[in-house]
Design an enzyme around this catalytic site. Structure first.
Site, PDB file in Angstrom:
ATOM      1  N   THR A  38       0.869  -1.190   0.000  1.00 28.07           N
ATOM      2  CA  THR A  38       0.000   0.000   0.000  1.00 28.07           C
ATOM      3  C   THR A  38       0.903   1.237   0.000  1.00 28.07           C
ATOM      4  OG1 THR A  38      -0.243  -0.254   2.407  1.00 28.07           O
ATOM      5  CG2 THR A  38      -2.033  -1.093   1.022  1.00 28.07           C
TER       6      THR A  38
ATOM      7  N   LYS B  28       4.057  -7.060   3.682  1.00 26.19           N
ATOM      8  CA  LYS B  28       3.804  -5.651   3.452  1.00 26.19           C
ATOM      9  C   LYS B  28       3.490  -5.016   4.801  1.00 26.19           C
ATOM     10  CE  LYS B  28       0.390  -3.558   3.260  1.00 26.19           C
ATOM     11  NZ  LYS B  28      -0.435  -2.676   4.196  1.00 26.19           N
TER      12      LYS B  28
ATOM     13  N   THR C 293      -0.835  -3.060  10.432  1.00 26.45           N
ATOM     14  CA  THR C 293      -1.397  -3.093   9.083  1.00 26.45           C
ATOM     15  C   THR C 293      -0.400  -3.878   8.301  1.00 26.45           C
ATOM     16  OG1 THR C 293      -2.442  -0.975   9.133  1.00 26.45           O
ATOM     17  CG2 THR C 293      -2.087  -1.839   7.032  1.00 26.45           C
TER      18      THR C 293
ATOM     19  N   GLU D 188       6.035   4.588   7.423  1.00 25.05           N
ATOM     20  CA  GLU D 188       5.649   5.741   6.615  1.00 25.05           C
ATOM     21  C   GLU D 188       6.450   6.982   6.998  1.00 25.05           C
ATOM     22  OE1 GLU D 188       1.060   4.435   5.637  1.00 25.05           O
ATOM     23  OE2 GLU D 188       1.474   5.641   7.415  1.00 25.05           O
TER      24      GLU D 188
ATOM     25  N   ASN E 175      -0.404  10.384   5.977  1.00 26.16           N
ATOM     26  CA  ASN E 175      -1.637   9.924   6.583  1.00 26.16           C
ATOM     27  C   ASN E 175      -2.725  10.995   6.624  1.00 26.16           C
ATOM     28  OD1 ASN E 175      -1.430   7.045   7.740  1.00 26.16           O
ATOM     29  ND2 ASN E 175       0.575   7.963   8.112  1.00 26.16           N
TER      30      ASN E 175
ATOM     31  N   THR F 283      -7.513  10.285   0.045  1.00 26.38           N
ATOM     32  CA  THR F 283      -7.670  11.160  -1.116  1.00 26.38           C
ATOM     33  C   THR F 283      -6.419  11.219  -1.960  1.00 26.38           C
ATOM     34  OG1 THR F 283      -7.049  13.045   0.281  1.00 26.38           O
ATOM     35  CG2 THR F 283      -9.383  12.585   0.017  1.00 26.38           C
TER      36      THR F 283
END
Length: 411
Positions: free
Chosen positions: A161, A187, A198, A284, A406, A411
């Protein structure tokens, strides 16, 4: 395949999820993601394999987890179908029906029994899958699958992702004089916190191993690896780790009583550790991997609790991002972990740099500490001098980019 000897096993430097005997894999773009990156992947075994799994501790468990639990009731699997771009979580009855439809379609197209297929999903929570895209992708999947590393790389790409890199590892070891291969792909980049994340991870193996032994080993390895990582303190609805073993290596059946069990377990645990650390490193927005080593605790469980608290501290993580040798944040996290610690005898080191000894500050070179903390891997050592308990946890720094990524995830 080139190999580098490491203790009781060897790393296969160009190995992949299909390196163990009997496995094929593939990936493709079916339209679930807005970009043209792969978003659907599959693993298939030539035979029905002994299998095991562990799942997220989140109360809201996504529909694919329910389906996989159903498939794994007999401890067997032959295939896994996985999508990224949509979690199929908190999607009600329709989401459950869609997950079962994925299982049925994968079974039909891959030529296996429906009850031998696991389903996994990752991505945005609360949106229904575009099942027309999923069905078209599954129909096209057999032509995209193979047993070579390049094709396996397409699978590893399909499960990502916000990840920046694929996460893969392969090792070999000897059981009864036979070569046994263990490989993994994973992942995970955000919503990563101890007790899964996640995170999706898949381990393939060709050893003949008793199913209960595989489940037990998977649980033990998870506790010391995947459950010891954190990125942001969140735990997702979709986390799953699945292991499949084809039994095609030709060894005598593995159980904890087998003479080669310890070396096999060491190799298996190494695969899990490499994948876990790769997830932490790819957090991230992260710029570095942070490792916290605790020793001298009353018990290993106490050490784990302290390691998790330190690695999960936002203040520690931001200090690591700023290359700030602020050991006060580390000691504060140790003290709030909720386990016994003698506050008069704690040592703290940043790499080889001693900053606290016997719970008293030690003079150190700020320039030397800055240079160390600016590296891409930082190790924090805490010695409590209170027992034999020890543990290691992994995480990353907390950066401006984490907020940027995040703030606009949907979007």
């Amino acid at each position: 395949m080139g190999q580098v000897a490491i203790q009781a096993f060897s790393i296969v430097d160009n190995g992949s999820i299909v390196s163990p005997l009997g496995f094929s894999a593939g990936g493709l773009h079916c339209g679930l993601k807005k970009t043209d990156r792969n978003d659907l992947g599959a693993i298939k075994c030539d035979v029905v394999a002994n299998a095991a799994a562990v799942y997220t501790t989140n109360v809201f468990q996504a529909a694919p987890l329910q389906v996989t639990r159903d498939s794994l009731k007999n401890g067997k699997l032959q295939a896994i179908i996985v999508n990224s771009g949509n979690a199929n979580a908190v999607t009600g009855k329709q989401g459950e029906e869609d997950a079962y439809a994925m299982r049925a379609a994968a079974a039909r197209e891959l030529g296996v029994a429906e009850e031998d297929v696991a389903v996994a999903s990752t991505g945005v929570i609360g949106e229904l899958l575009k099942m027309d895209c999923v069905h078209a992708g599954i129909k096209a999947m057999p032509a995209k699958m193979g047993k070579d590393t390049d094709v396996a790389g397409e699978f590893s790409q399909a499960i990502l992702t916000t990840d920046l890199v694929k996460k893969e590892i392969c090792v070999t070891t000897q059981v009864d004089g036979k070569q046994v291969t263990i490989a993994g792909a994973a992942k995970g980049s955000g919503m990563i916190h101890p007790n899964m994340a996640t995170m999706l991870a898949f381990v393939t193996c060709d050893a003949e191993i008793e199913q209960q032994a595989l489940q037990g080993l998977l649980g033990q390895s998870t506790d010391s690896t995947f459950n010891m990582i954190t990125v942001d303190g969140d735990t997702s609805t979709n986390d799953m780790l699945v292991a499949m073993s084809s039994g095609l290596a030709g060894n005598d059946i593995l159980t904890p009583k087998h003479k080669d069990w310890e070396s096999f377990a060491e190799a298996f645990n190494y695969v899990c550790e490499v994948l876990a650390k790769a997830i932490a490193r790819d957090g991230e927005g992260a710029t570095k991997l942070v490792e916290v080593n605790i020793q001298g605790a009353d018990t290993d469980d106490s050490a784990r609790a302290i390691a998790k608290t330190v690695i999960g501290s936002s203040l520690v993580k931001t200090a690591m991002f700023g290359a700030d040798a602020n050991w006060g944040r580390i000691i504060a996290a140790v003290g709030r972990a909720g386990v016994p610690v003698n506050p008069e005898q704690v040592d703290v080191k940043l790499g080889d740099i001693l900053v606290l000894q016997g719970s008293r500050p030690v003079a150190f070179s700020e320039d030397e500490a800055l240079a160390y903390l600016q590296g891409d891997t930082v190790q924090i050592f805490v010695n409590l001098h209170g027992g034999t308990g020890k543990a290691t946890a992994w995480g990353c720094d907390l950066t401006y980019d984490y907020v940027r990524i995040n703030a606009a995830y949907r979007t």
